[in-house]
Design an enzyme around this catalytic site. Sequence first.
Site, PDB file in Angstrom:
ATOM      1  CE  LYS A  12      -4.039  -2.017   2.382  1.00  0.00           C
ATOM      2  NZ  LYS A  12      -4.946  -1.848   3.551  1.00  0.00           N
ATOM      3  CE1 TYR A  52      -9.598  -2.842   0.343  1.00  0.00           C
ATOM      4  CE2 TYR A  52      -8.792  -0.715  -0.402  1.00  0.00           C
ATOM      5  CZ  TYR A  52      -8.581  -1.922   0.253  1.00  0.00           C
ATOM      6  OH  TYR A  52      -7.360  -2.194   0.819  1.00  0.00           O
ATOM      7  CG  PHE A  60     -13.362   1.631   7.102  1.00  0.00           C
ATOM      8  CD1 PHE A  60     -12.883   0.969   5.982  1.00  0.00           C
ATOM      9  CD2 PHE A  60     -14.027   0.884   8.076  1.00  0.00           C
ATOM     10  CE1 PHE A  60     -13.049  -0.402   5.818  1.00  0.00           C
ATOM     11  CE2 PHE A  60     -14.194  -0.495   7.928  1.00  0.00           C
ATOM     12  CZ  PHE A  60     -13.701  -1.133   6.795  1.00  0.00           C
ATOM     13  NE  ARG A  88      -6.507 -11.998   5.564  1.00  0.00           N
ATOM     14  CZ  ARG A  88      -7.124 -10.815   5.537  1.00  0.00           C
ATOM     15  NH1 ARG A  88      -7.210 -10.118   4.401  1.00  0.00           N
ATOM     16  NH2 ARG A  88      -7.650 -10.316   6.619  1.00  0.00           N
ATOM     17  CB  THR A  94      -7.310  -5.419  10.077  1.00  0.00           C
ATOM     18  OG1 THR A  94      -7.873  -6.584   9.469  1.00  0.00           O
ATOM     19  CG2 THR A  94      -7.622  -4.210   9.230  1.00  0.00           C
ATOM     20  NE  ARG A 105      -2.544  -5.657   7.105  1.00  0.00           N
ATOM     21  CZ  ARG A 105      -3.752  -6.092   6.793  1.00  0.00           C
ATOM     22  NH1 ARG A 105      -4.372  -6.967   7.562  1.00  0.00           N
ATOM     23  NH2 ARG A 105      -4.343  -5.654   5.706  1.00  0.00           N
ATOM     24  CG  ASN A 115      -3.519  -2.194   7.013  1.00  0.00           C
ATOM     25  OD1 ASN A 115      -3.360  -1.852   5.839  1.00  0.00           O
ATOM     26  ND2 ASN A 115      -4.605  -2.814   7.424  1.00  0.00           N
ATOM     27  CG  HIS A 118      -5.549  -6.006  -0.190  1.00  0.00           C
ATOM     28  ND1 HIS A 118      -6.772  -5.909   0.426  1.00  0.00           N
ATOM     29  CD2 HIS A 118      -5.686  -6.940  -1.177  1.00  0.00           C
ATOM     30  CE1 HIS A 118      -7.630  -6.749  -0.180  1.00  0.00           C
ATOM     31  NE2 HIS A 118      -6.990  -7.376  -1.154  1.00  0.00           N
ATOM     32  CD  GLU A 129      -9.150  -8.968  -3.424  1.00  0.00           C
ATOM     33  OE1 GLU A 129      -9.990  -8.600  -2.597  1.00  0.00           O
ATOM     34  OE2 GLU A 129      -7.986  -9.287  -3.113  1.00  0.00           O
TER      35      GLU A 129
HETATM   36  O1  CDP Z   1      -7.233  -5.710   5.011  1.00  0.00           O
HETATM   37  P1  CDP Z   1      -8.045  -6.657   5.851  1.00  0.00           P
HETATM   38  O2  CDP Z   1      -8.703  -7.747   5.042  1.00  0.00           O
HETATM   39  O3  CDP Z   1      -7.255  -7.186   7.011  1.00  0.00           O
HETATM   40  O4  CDP Z   1      -9.198  -5.781   6.522  1.00  0.00           O
HETATM   41  P2  CDP Z   1     -10.671  -5.383   5.989  1.00  0.00           P
HETATM   42  O5  CDP Z   1     -11.599  -5.510   7.140  1.00  0.00           O
HETATM   43  O6  CDP Z   1     -11.002  -6.114   4.746  1.00  0.00           O
HETATM   44  O7  CDP Z   1     -10.533  -3.839   5.690  1.00  0.00           O
HETATM   45  C1  CDP Z   1      -9.926  -3.376   4.504  1.00  0.00           C
HETATM   46  C2  CDP Z   1      -8.995  -2.229   4.844  1.00  0.00           C
HETATM   47  O8  CDP Z   1      -9.781  -1.146   5.335  1.00  0.00           O
HETATM   48  C3  CDP Z   1      -7.991  -2.499   5.966  1.00  0.00           C
HETATM   49  O9  CDP Z   1      -6.830  -3.164   5.524  1.00  0.00           O
HETATM   50  C4  CDP Z   1      -7.700  -1.112   6.470  1.00  0.00           C
HETATM   51  O10 CDP Z   1      -6.724  -0.481   5.652  1.00  0.00           O
HETATM   52  C5  CDP Z   1      -9.023  -0.388   6.268  1.00  0.00           C
HETATM   53  N1  CDP Z   1      -9.781  -0.261   7.526  1.00  0.00           N
HETATM   54  C6  CDP Z   1      -9.837   0.963   8.165  1.00  0.00           C
HETATM   55  O11 CDP Z   1      -9.264   1.945   7.684  1.00  0.00           O
HETATM   56  N2  CDP Z   1     -10.536   1.096   9.342  1.00  0.00           N
HETATM   57  C7  CDP Z   1     -11.174   0.051   9.878  1.00  0.00           C
HETATM   58  N3  CDP Z   1     -11.849   0.198  11.025  1.00  0.00           N
HETATM   59  C8  CDP Z   1     -11.124  -1.213   9.254  1.00  0.00           C
HETATM   60  C9  CDP Z   1     -10.425  -1.335   8.065  1.00  0.00           C
HETATM   61 MG    MG Z   2     -10.175  -7.633   3.593  1.00  0.00          MG
END
Ligand code: CDP
Ligand code: MG
Length: 136
Positions: A12, A52, A60, A88, A94, A105, A115, A118, A129
């Site tokens: 990212k 997304y 968010f 993962r 996350t 991370r 973070n 992705h 994707e």
């Molecule tokens: O990336 P990951 O699959 O771990 O998390 P996600 O729940 O799919 O969320 C996608 C992305 O949204 C995260 O990697 C964060 O960058 C962002 N995010 C955020 O900014 N604030 C949150 N409360 C949750 C996610």
């Molecule tokens: Mg995700």
Amino acid sequence: MNNVEQTLSIIKPDAVERNLQDEIKQEFINKGFEIQKEKKIHISKQEAEQFYKVHETKPFYNELCSYLSSGPIVVMELSRENAVLENRKLMGATNPEDAEEGTIRKKYGISIDKNSVHGSDSLENAKIELDFFFKN
Ligand code: CDP
Ligand code: MG
């Protein structure tokens, strides 16, 4: 057992900006991933919104899409056994604060939004994707 899969990884903007892409790529290689495809790109906000889309209703979403389109990213097709799950695990939680020691991370993430990486969350989403970034 041979369950070789492909998954999508994105380095990212926060990590590319800090010039961490080579170090992070080495993390994948050390864990047995092969980087089969790779490109550095700068996507538009509209492309980020499409990518997304599953998060469309989340509070968010808007910031997330602005952020992913805020600077260059490195998108990769990673391959190994159980690539989706293993990626993962290597990424960690996350929120970098909750991520385990040794995860990407934990090592490089700045905050829940910045973070650093992705990774696809299922084999089905990995296909979608990967197509998004690598299908002409
Ligand atoms: O990336 P990951 O699959 O771990 O998390 P996600 O729940 O799919 O969320 C996608 C992305 O949204 C995260 O990697 C964060 O960058 C962002 N995010 C955020 O900014 N604030 C949150 N409360 C949750 C996610
Ligand atoms: Mg995700």
